[in-house]
Scaffold this motif. Structure first.
Motif, PDB file in Angstrom:
ATOM      1  N   HIS A 103       0.821  -1.211   0.000  1.00  0.00           N
ATOM      2  CA  HIS A 103       0.000   0.000   0.000  1.00  0.00           C
ATOM      3  C   HIS A 103       0.860   1.269   0.000  1.00  0.00           C
ATOM      4  CE1 HIS A 103      -3.285  -2.738   0.962  1.00  0.00           C
ATOM      5  NE2 HIS A 103      -4.098  -1.761   0.631  1.00  0.00           N
ATOM      6  N   LEU A 104       2.149   1.109   0.290  1.00  0.00           N
ATOM      7  CA  LEU A 104       3.106   2.225   0.275  1.00  0.00           C
ATOM      8  C   LEU A 104       2.667   3.385   1.175  1.00  0.00           C
ATOM      9  CD1 LEU A 104       3.954   2.263  -3.538  1.00  0.00           C
ATOM     10  CD2 LEU A 104       5.224   1.143  -1.691  1.00  0.00           C
ATOM     11  N   GLU A 105       2.186   3.024   2.370  1.00  0.00           N
ATOM     12  CA  GLU A 105       1.777   4.019   3.357  1.00  0.00           C
ATOM     13  C   GLU A 105       2.506   3.710   4.671  1.00  0.00           C
ATOM     14  OE1 GLU A 105      -2.486   4.993   3.475  1.00  0.00           O
ATOM     15  OE2 GLU A 105      -2.720   3.455   1.932  1.00  0.00           O
ATOM     16  N   PRO A 106       3.734   4.195   4.810  1.00  0.00           N
ATOM     17  CA  PRO A 106       4.548   3.835   5.984  1.00  0.00           C
ATOM     18  C   PRO A 106       3.880   4.115   7.329  1.00  0.00           C
ATOM     19  CG  PRO A 106       5.866   5.032   4.379  1.00  0.00           C
ATOM     20  CD  PRO A 106       4.441   5.084   3.902  1.00  0.00           C
ATOM     21  N   LEU A 107       3.125   5.184   7.428  1.00  0.00           N
ATOM     22  CA  LEU A 107       2.495   5.512   8.705  1.00  0.00           C
ATOM     23  C   LEU A 107       1.366   4.547   9.060  1.00  0.00           C
ATOM     24  CD1 LEU A 107       2.361   9.401   8.445  1.00  0.00           C
ATOM     25  CD2 LEU A 107       3.978   7.978   9.719  1.00  0.00           C
ATOM     26  N   ARG A 108       0.800   3.879   8.062  1.00  0.00           N
ATOM     27  CA  ARG A 108      -0.321   2.959   8.296  1.00  0.00           C
ATOM     28  C   ARG A 108       0.078   1.490   8.185  1.00  0.00           C
ATOM     29  NH1 ARG A 108      -4.872   3.904   4.486  1.00  0.00           N
ATOM     30  NH2 ARG A 108      -5.814   2.341   5.810  1.00  0.00           N
ATOM     31  N   SER A 131       1.486  -0.660  10.196  1.00  0.00           N
ATOM     32  CA  SER A 131       1.093  -1.525  11.318  1.00  0.00           C
ATOM     33  C   SER A 131      -0.411  -1.798  11.300  1.00  0.00           C
ATOM     34  CB  SER A 131       1.519  -0.920  12.654  1.00  0.00           C
ATOM     35  OG  SER A 131       0.950   0.352  12.827  1.00  0.00           O
ATOM     36  N   LEU A 132      -1.206  -0.794  10.987  1.00  0.00           N
ATOM     37  CA  LEU A 132      -2.657  -0.987  10.861  1.00  0.00           C
ATOM     38  C   LEU A 132      -2.969  -1.931   9.713  1.00  0.00           C
ATOM     39  CD1 LEU A 132      -5.621  -0.312  11.500  1.00  0.00           C
ATOM     40  CD2 LEU A 132      -5.384   1.655   9.972  1.00  0.00           C
ATOM     41  N   LEU A 133      -2.284  -1.769   8.603  1.00  0.00           N
ATOM     42  CA  LEU A 133      -2.511  -2.634   7.447  1.00  0.00           C
ATOM     43  C   LEU A 133      -2.100  -4.080   7.724  1.00  0.00           C
ATOM     44  CD1 LEU A 133      -1.425  -0.112   4.724  1.00  0.00           C
ATOM     45  CD2 LEU A 133      -3.705  -1.084   4.966  1.00  0.00           C
ATOM     46  N   LEU A 134      -1.095  -4.277   8.565  1.00  0.00           N
ATOM     47  CA  LEU A 134      -0.745  -5.637   8.976  1.00  0.00           C
ATOM     48  C   LEU A 134      -1.899  -6.275   9.735  1.00  0.00           C
ATOM     49  CD1 LEU A 134       2.956  -5.229  10.123  1.00  0.00           C
ATOM     50  CD2 LEU A 134       2.128  -6.729   8.301  1.00  0.00           C
ATOM     51  N   VAL A 135      -2.511  -5.520  10.632  1.00  0.00           N
ATOM     52  CA  VAL A 135      -3.645  -6.032  11.403  1.00  0.00           C
ATOM     53  C   VAL A 135      -4.837  -6.309  10.486  1.00  0.00           C
ATOM     54  CG1 VAL A 135      -5.308  -5.452  13.222  1.00  0.00           C
ATOM     55  CG2 VAL A 135      -2.889  -4.941  13.533  1.00  0.00           C
ATOM     56  N   ILE A 136      -5.095  -5.407   9.562  1.00  0.00           N
ATOM     57  CA  ILE A 136      -6.196  -5.585   8.619  1.00  0.00           C
ATOM     58  C   ILE A 136      -5.932  -6.769   7.693  1.00  0.00           C
ATOM     59  CG2 ILE A 136      -7.345  -4.523   6.634  1.00  0.00           C
ATOM     60  CD1 ILE A 136      -6.990  -1.829   8.105  1.00  0.00           C
ATOM     61  N   GLY A 137      -4.679  -6.994   7.357  1.00  0.00           N
ATOM     62  CA  GLY A 137      -4.321  -8.094   6.465  1.00  0.00           C
ATOM     63  C   GLY A 137      -4.525  -9.470   7.067  1.00  0.00           C
ATOM     64  N   ILE A 138      -4.562  -9.548   8.384  1.00  0.00           N
ATOM     65  CA  ILE A 138      -4.716 -10.853   9.038  1.00  0.00           C
ATOM     66  C   ILE A 138      -6.054 -11.510   8.689  1.00  0.00           C
ATOM     67  CG2 ILE A 138      -4.919 -12.010  11.283  1.00  0.00           C
ATOM     68  CD1 ILE A 138      -2.686 -10.088  12.254  1.00  0.00           C
TER      69      ILE A 138
END
Length: 66
Positions: free
Chosen positions: A17-22, A24-31
């Motif tokens: 997603h190329l959004e460094p600030l997000r 960690s959130l995207l990792l959680v959403i990816g689960i």
């Protein structure tokens, strides 16, 4: 194995997603998105999970833009 692929694709999902600030959130959403694929064995399940995840924010943007 399957769990290694799950972990790798979850990290790739977040980083792509190329959004460094997000990231960690995207990792959680990816689960749950990855689990949908892992548990059903179908890519379509993860596509639907991703669409459901994006639906409410997209709807909010649409409502506020009109």
């Amino acid at each position: 194995g399957q769990w290694a692929v799950f972990g790798l694709t979850t990290v790739i999902f977040a980083l792509s997603h190329l959004e460094p600030l997000r990231t960690s959130l995207l990792l959680v959403i990816g689960i749950p998105i990855g689990l949908a694929r892992l548990l059903t064995g179908r890519l379509g399940a993860s596509v639907v999970a991703h669409q459901v995840n994006n639906f409410l924010p997209a709807l909010a943007v649409l409502v506020f833009a009109t």
